[in-house]
Design an enzyme around this catalytic site. Structure first.
Site, PDB file in Angstrom:
ATOM      1  CG  HIS A  54      -0.236  -0.187   2.525  1.00  0.00           C
ATOM      2  ND1 HIS A  54       0.518   0.792   3.110  1.00  0.00           N
ATOM      3  CD2 HIS A  54      -0.158  -1.255   3.362  1.00  0.00           C
ATOM      4  CE1 HIS A  54       1.017   0.338   4.247  1.00  0.00           C
ATOM      5  NE2 HIS A  54       0.632  -0.908   4.421  1.00  0.00           N
TER       6      HIS A  54
HETATM    7  P1  TYD Z   1      -1.519  -2.651   7.408  1.00  0.00           P
HETATM    8  O1  TYD Z   1      -1.111  -1.217   7.496  1.00  0.00           O
HETATM    9  O2  TYD Z   1      -2.158  -3.093   6.116  1.00  0.00           O
HETATM   10  O3  TYD Z   1      -0.275  -3.593   7.724  1.00  0.00           O
HETATM   11  P2  TYD Z   1       1.134  -3.771   6.966  1.00  0.00           P
HETATM   12  O4  TYD Z   1       1.392  -2.542   6.173  1.00  0.00           O
HETATM   13  O5  TYD Z   1       2.113  -3.953   8.040  1.00  0.00           O
HETATM   14  O6  TYD Z   1       1.035  -5.008   6.133  1.00  0.00           O
HETATM   15  O7  TYD Z   1      -2.478  -2.967   8.634  1.00  0.00           O
HETATM   16  C1  TYD Z   1      -2.938  -4.269   8.899  1.00  0.00           C
HETATM   17  C2  TYD Z   1      -4.183  -4.159   9.764  1.00  0.00           C
HETATM   18  O8  TYD Z   1      -3.876  -3.579  11.035  1.00  0.00           O
HETATM   19  C3  TYD Z   1      -5.281  -3.319   9.164  1.00  0.00           C
HETATM   20  O9  TYD Z   1      -6.524  -3.969   9.432  1.00  0.00           O
HETATM   21  C4  TYD Z   1      -5.242  -2.030   9.913  1.00  0.00           C
HETATM   22  C5  TYD Z   1      -4.655  -2.407  11.263  1.00  0.00           C
HETATM   23  N1  TYD Z   1      -3.800  -1.370  11.844  1.00  0.00           N
HETATM   24  C6  TYD Z   1      -4.250  -0.624  12.900  1.00  0.00           C
HETATM   25  O10 TYD Z   1      -5.386  -0.805  13.405  1.00  0.00           O
HETATM   26  N2  TYD Z   1      -3.428   0.339  13.435  1.00  0.00           N
HETATM   27  C7  TYD Z   1      -2.204   0.587  12.928  1.00  0.00           C
HETATM   28  O11 TYD Z   1      -1.463   1.463  13.429  1.00  0.00           O
HETATM   29  C8  TYD Z   1      -1.749  -0.175  11.790  1.00  0.00           C
HETATM   30  C9  TYD Z   1      -0.394   0.056  11.188  1.00  0.00           C
HETATM   31  C10 TYD Z   1      -2.580  -1.141  11.294  1.00  0.00           C
END
Ligand code: TYD
Length: 136
Positions: A54
């Site tokens: 993303h």
């Molecule tokens: P995501 O940002 O997609 O994770 P990564 O980039 O590490 O693969 O987030 C994964 C899930 O966690 C998504 O459902 C949102 C949640 N999340 C939070 O609730 N708070 C946060 O600070 C972060 C980074 C993610």
């Protein structure tokens, strides 16, 4: 301002050498170009897993391999750059509007992220095609 991968870089954080163990610190607005509003970390990452996938509209981040190692692939829709992080005194600064993918996690690795804002799903581009469209 148009952000691209040239604005992203490895930041060498201060390291206090000590026979009792080394110490590194990060001050928001001093060692990194943003104030820190949130810290999150990835751990227990199974072998072969990929994270990220993303871009953020306005979020600045510093990504640190607190333990072990992993790769971060940055992509601004025009160019790509792969970084291998394996030092807890180095951080990868990622500016807004950069697509990122994290992979190649070593066993037991911990990825800590310092972020300029609290979690906000509206800040995400999760669709690569849509992201690239906005970069045209
Ligand atoms: P995501 O940002 O997609 O994770 P990564 O980039 O590490 O693969 O987030 C994964 C899930 O966690 C998504 O459902 C949102 C949640 N999340 C939070 O609730 N708070 C946060 O600070 C972060 C980074 C993610």
């Amino acid at each position: 301002m148009t952000f691209n991968i040239e604005h992203c870089k490895i930041i060498d954080l201060p390291k206090i050498h000590d026979p009792r163990g080394n110490l590194t610190f990060v001050e928001g607005g001093n060692h990194i170009p943003f104030d820190i509003q949130r810290v999150y970390y990835l751990y227990d990452v199974p072998g072969g897993a990929e994270r990220g996938g993303h871009a953020h509209k306005w979020l600045h981040q510093l990504i640190i391999a607190m333990s072990g190692s992993f790769d971060v692939l940055l992509d601004d829709g025009k160019g790509k750059q792969r970084y291998h992080l394996n030092r807890s005194y180095n951080g990868l600064y990622v500016c807004p509007m950069i697509w990122r993918e994290l992979d190649n996690f070593s066993s037991g690795s911990v990825c800590m992220v310092l972020a300029s804002n609290r979690y906000d799903e509206n800040d995400y581009y999760r669709d690569y095609t849509q992201y690239v469209e906005t970069r045209r």
